[in-house]
Design a protein around this motif. Structure first.
Motif, PDB file in Angstrom:
ATOM      1  N   CYS A   3      -3.352   5.135   0.823  1.00 35.42           N
ATOM      2  CA  CYS A   3      -3.531   5.177  -0.625  1.00 35.42           C
ATOM      3  C   CYS A   3      -4.254   3.918  -1.074  1.00 35.42           C
ATOM      4  CB  CYS A   3      -2.187   5.239  -1.339  1.00 35.42           C
ATOM      5  SG  CYS A   3      -1.272   6.732  -1.034  1.00 35.42           S
ATOM      6  N   ASP A   4      -5.046   4.056  -2.114  1.00 34.41           N
ATOM      7  CA  ASP A   4      -5.703   2.891  -2.707  1.00 34.41           C
ATOM      8  C   ASP A   4      -4.655   2.087  -3.470  1.00 34.41           C
ATOM      9  OD1 ASP A   4      -7.198   1.068  -4.196  1.00 34.41           O
ATOM     10  OD2 ASP A   4      -8.823   2.499  -4.509  1.00 34.41           O
ATOM     11  N   ILE A   5      -4.644   0.778  -3.273  1.00 33.90           N
ATOM     12  CA  ILE A   5      -3.644  -0.084  -3.895  1.00 33.90           C
ATOM     13  C   ILE A   5      -3.711  -0.002  -5.418  1.00 33.90           C
ATOM     14  CG2 ILE A   5      -5.063  -2.164  -3.877  1.00 33.90           C
ATOM     15  CD1 ILE A   5      -1.310  -2.038  -3.153  1.00 33.90           C
ATOM     16  N   TYR A   7      -4.204   2.629  -7.293  1.00 35.06           N
ATOM     17  CA  TYR A   7      -3.410   3.777  -7.747  1.00 35.06           C
ATOM     18  C   TYR A   7      -1.910   3.504  -7.627  1.00 35.06           C
ATOM     19  CZ  TYR A   7      -7.897   6.109  -7.648  1.00 35.06           C
ATOM     20  OH  TYR A   7      -9.206   6.436  -7.867  1.00 35.06           O
ATOM     21  N   LEU A   8      -1.526   2.805  -6.575  1.00 29.88           N
ATOM     22  CA  LEU A   8      -0.111   2.444  -6.423  1.00 29.88           C
ATOM     23  C   LEU A   8       0.343   1.515  -7.543  1.00 29.88           C
ATOM     24  CD1 LEU A   8       0.045   1.836  -2.578  1.00 29.88           C
ATOM     25  CD2 LEU A   8       0.972   3.769  -3.832  1.00 29.88           C
ATOM     26  N   LEU A   9      -0.480   0.523  -7.871  1.00 29.30           N
ATOM     27  CA  LEU A   9      -0.127  -0.413  -8.932  1.00 29.30           C
ATOM     28  C   LEU A   9      -0.103   0.268 -10.300  1.00 29.30           C
ATOM     29  CD1 LEU A   9      -2.096  -3.530  -7.701  1.00 29.30           C
ATOM     30  CD2 LEU A   9       0.386  -3.239  -7.749  1.00 29.30           C
ATOM     31  N   LEU A  10      -1.027   1.179 -10.535  1.00 29.12           N
ATOM     32  CA  LEU A  10      -1.015   1.909 -11.807  1.00 29.12           C
ATOM     33  C   LEU A  10       0.246   2.756 -11.939  1.00 29.12           C
ATOM     34  CD1 LEU A  10      -4.753   2.953 -12.113  1.00 29.12           C
ATOM     35  CD2 LEU A  10      -3.516   1.289 -13.516  1.00 29.12           C
ATOM     36  N   GLU A  11       0.677   3.360 -10.854  1.00 28.01           N
ATOM     37  CA  GLU A  11       1.913   4.142 -10.886  1.00 28.01           C
ATOM     38  C   GLU A  11       3.123   3.241 -11.102  1.00 28.01           C
ATOM     39  OE1 GLU A  11       4.194   7.659 -10.879  1.00 28.01           O
ATOM     40  OE2 GLU A  11       2.098   7.229 -11.264  1.00 28.01           O
ATOM     41  N   MET A  12       3.135   2.077 -10.461  1.00 26.13           N
ATOM     42  CA  MET A  12       4.225   1.127 -10.689  1.00 26.13           C
ATOM     43  C   MET A  12       4.251   0.687 -12.147  1.00 26.13           C
ATOM     44  SD  MET A  12       4.156  -1.359  -7.431  1.00 26.13           S
ATOM     45  CE  MET A  12       3.999  -0.719  -5.790  1.00 26.13           C
ATOM     46  N   TYR A  13       3.088   0.452 -12.707  1.00 26.37           N
ATOM     47  CA  TYR A  13       2.992   0.055 -14.113  1.00 26.37           C
ATOM     48  C   TYR A  13       3.574   1.145 -15.014  1.00 26.37           C
ATOM     49  CZ  TYR A  13       0.945  -1.445 -18.522  1.00 26.37           C
ATOM     50  OH  TYR A  13       0.762  -1.842 -19.819  1.00 26.37           O
ATOM     51  N   HIS A  27      -0.018  -8.760   4.269  1.00 29.48           N
ATOM     52  CA  HIS A  27      -1.003  -9.728   4.765  1.00 29.48           C
ATOM     53  C   HIS A  27      -1.743 -10.344   3.584  1.00 29.48           C
ATOM     54  CE1 HIS A  27      -4.584 -11.235   6.832  1.00 29.48           C
ATOM     55  NE2 HIS A  27      -3.775 -11.349   7.873  1.00 29.48           N
ATOM     56  N   VAL A  28      -2.173 -11.565   3.734  1.00 33.69           N
ATOM     57  CA  VAL A  28      -2.780 -12.321   2.638  1.00 33.69           C
ATOM     58  C   VAL A  28      -4.010 -11.611   2.048  1.00 33.69           C
ATOM     59  CG1 VAL A  28      -4.236 -13.797   4.080  1.00 33.69           C
ATOM     60  CG2 VAL A  28      -3.428 -14.629   1.884  1.00 33.69           C
ATOM     61  N   ASP A  29      -4.801 -10.900   2.839  1.00 37.36           N
ATOM     62  CA  ASP A  29      -5.973 -10.191   2.306  1.00 37.36           C
ATOM     63  C   ASP A  29      -5.571  -9.145   1.269  1.00 37.36           C
ATOM     64  OD1 ASP A  29      -7.507 -11.684   4.038  1.00 37.36           O
ATOM     65  OD2 ASP A  29      -7.651 -10.101   5.546  1.00 37.36           O
ATOM     66  N   ILE A  30      -4.522  -8.397   1.546  1.00 39.90           N
ATOM     67  CA  ILE A  30      -4.031  -7.384   0.614  1.00 39.90           C
ATOM     68  C   ILE A  30      -3.424  -8.046  -0.612  1.00 39.90           C
ATOM     69  CG2 ILE A  30      -2.416  -5.462   0.319  1.00 39.90           C
ATOM     70  CD1 ILE A  30      -4.739  -4.853   2.232  1.00 39.90           C
ATOM     71  N   ILE A  31      -2.703  -9.131  -0.415  1.00 46.47           N
ATOM     72  CA  ILE A  31      -2.048  -9.831  -1.517  1.00 46.47           C
ATOM     73  C   ILE A  31      -3.071 -10.378  -2.502  1.00 46.47           C
ATOM     74  CG2 ILE A  31      -0.602 -11.804  -2.111  1.00 46.47           C
ATOM     75  CD1 ILE A  31       0.813  -9.317  -0.813  1.00 46.47           C
ATOM     76  N   VAL A  32      -4.165 -10.909  -2.012  1.00 47.77           N
ATOM     77  CA  VAL A  32      -5.218 -11.414  -2.902  1.00 47.77           C
ATOM     78  C   VAL A  32      -5.797 -10.267  -3.725  1.00 47.77           C
ATOM     79  CG1 VAL A  32      -7.525 -12.455  -2.948  1.00 47.77           C
ATOM     80  CG2 VAL A  32      -5.746 -13.417  -1.484  1.00 47.77           C
ATOM     81  N   LYS A  33      -5.978  -9.113  -3.104  1.00 49.33           N
ATOM     82  CA  LYS A  33      -6.471  -7.944  -3.824  1.00 49.33           C
ATOM     83  C   LYS A  33      -5.468  -7.495  -4.889  1.00 49.33           C
ATOM     84  CE  LYS A  33      -8.624  -4.884  -1.356  1.00 49.33           C
ATOM     85  NZ  LYS A  33      -8.984  -3.760  -0.466  1.00 49.33           N
TER      86      LYS A  33
END
Length: 67
Positions: A3-5, A7-13, A27-33
Motif C-alpha cells: 500500500c502507498d503510505i 493512503y494509509l496516513l489519510l485513513e489514519m487521519y 526504516h529511516v527512509d520510510i520515516i522521512v517520507k
C-alpha cells in the motif's frame, strides 16, 4: 502488493479522534517520507531513535493530529 503510505496516513487521519496519535516503527527512509507527508497534513510530529540508539537505521516517528 504494498500500500502507498499516503493512503494509509489519510485513513489514519480519518479515523483518529482529535488529539489522537500514531507511532510507526520503520526504516529511516520510510520515516522521512512519513514525516514529510504528516507535515503537509499539519500534524505535529518528531522523529525519535529506537532503543537501538541513534546510529541504528530504525527510527520511530511520534505524530499527533492536535492543531
Amino acid at each position: 502488493m504494498r500500500c502507498d503510505i499516503l493512503y494509509l496516513l489519510l485513513e489514519m487521519y480519518r479515523i483518529l479522534r482529535p488529539d489522537g496519535a500514531i507511532i510507526i516503527r520503520e526504516h529511516v527512509d520510510i520515516i522521512v517520507k512519513v514525516k514529510d507527508i504528516t507535515d503537509r497534513m499539519r500534524w505535529n510530529g518528531k522523529i525519535l531513535h529506537s532503543e537501538n540508539g541513534p546510529f541504528h537505521s530504525e527510527k520511530i516517528p511520534l505524530v499527533d493530529n492536535s492543531l
